[in-house]
Design a protein around this motif. Structure first.
Motif, PDB file in Angstrom:
ATOM      1  N   VAL A  33       0.840  -1.201   0.000  1.00 56.95           N
ATOM      2  CA  VAL A  33       0.000   0.000   0.000  1.00 56.95           C
ATOM      3  C   VAL A  33       0.872   1.248   0.000  1.00 56.95           C
ATOM      4  N   VAL A  34       0.531   2.188  -0.867  1.00 53.62           N
ATOM      5  CA  VAL A  34       1.077   3.538  -0.818  1.00 53.62           C
ATOM      6  C   VAL A  34       0.024   4.360  -0.089  1.00 53.62           C
ATOM      7  N   LEU A  35       0.343   4.803   1.120  1.00 54.87           N
ATOM      8  CA  LEU A  35      -0.570   5.610   1.920  1.00 54.87           C
ATOM      9  C   LEU A  35      -0.005   7.021   1.957  1.00 54.87           C
ATOM     10  N   PHE A  36      -0.634   7.913   1.179  1.00 57.83           N
ATOM     11  CA  PHE A  36      -0.097   9.281   1.127  1.00 57.83           C
ATOM     12  C   PHE A  36      -1.045  10.256   1.810  1.00 57.83           C
ATOM     13  N   PHE A  37      -0.453  11.072   2.678  1.00 62.49           N
ATOM     14  CA  PHE A  37      -1.178  12.102   3.408  1.00 62.49           C
ATOM     15  C   PHE A  37      -0.882  13.434   2.740  1.00 62.49           C
ATOM     16  N   TYR A  38      -1.942  14.184   2.443  1.00 64.57           N
ATOM     17  CA  TYR A  38      -1.775  15.468   1.786  1.00 64.57           C
ATOM     18  C   TYR A  38      -2.688  16.487   2.462  1.00 64.57           C
ATOM     19  N   PRO A  39      -2.282  17.763   2.481  1.00 64.48           N
ATOM     20  CA  PRO A  39      -3.017  18.768   3.251  1.00 64.48           C
ATOM     21  C   PRO A  39      -4.426  19.103   2.777  1.00 64.48           C
ATOM     22  N   GLN A  40      -4.628  19.275   1.454  1.00 63.02           N
ATOM     23  CA  GLN A  40      -5.938  19.781   1.042  1.00 63.02           C
ATOM     24  C   GLN A  40      -6.218  19.512  -0.430  1.00 63.02           C
TER      25      GLN A  40
END
Length: 155
Positions: A33-40
């Protein structure tokens, strides 16, 4: 709390995707899994990052990756983001920042000398056993898929 480190077990989570459907990390057990967190949603840098992952989605799938994005935006915003940019992957809404907190990606930021609290753009690669195999603390937004694949090859 700092972001989770390589080698740690990835915390399970539950949230709703851009269609309002429940999604849990455990749904992807046995997969990379590529779990990417991004602001908005819809912001320039987040759009560049998401579109790079979109444009290289087939290649990421060839390498066995499932792609999941997480931001504090609500389901409705994610749906607009997905539709406008034809994003082929899951976007999870985390307005209460429960998932964001578990991964340690919320904290103090600084822009033009002004300090504020916000989400630190971070990507985790999770191996099929549920362990974090790589952490990108400062993803190269225009080449993010390429750096994910390069990290996978060297792991």
């Amino acid at each position: 709390m700092p972001p989770l480190a390589k080698g740690r077990k990835a915390p399970d989570f539950k949230g709703n995707d851009q269609n309002g459907n429940p999604v849990a990390l455990s749904d992807f057990k046995g997969r990379k899994v590529v779990l990417f967190f991004y602001p908005q949603d819809m912001t320039p840098t987040c759009t560049v990052q998401a579109c790079n992952l979109r444009d290289n989605y087939a290649l990421l799938q060839q390498h066995g990756f499932t792609v999941i994005g997480v931001s504090p935006d609500p389901v409705e915003s994610h749906k607009k983001f997905e539709t406008r940019h034809e994003l082929p992957f899951t976007l999870i809404a985390d307005p209460d920042r429960k998932i964001i907190g578990k991964y340690g990606v919320w904290g103090e930021k600084q822009l033009y000398g002004r300090k504020y609290m916000g989400l630190h753009r971070t990507t985790f690669i999770i191996d099929p056993k549920g362990k974090i195999s790589h952490v990108f603390l400062r993803p190269k937004n225009k080449q993010h898929a390429e750096e994910i694949i390069a990290a996978d090859i060297t792991t």
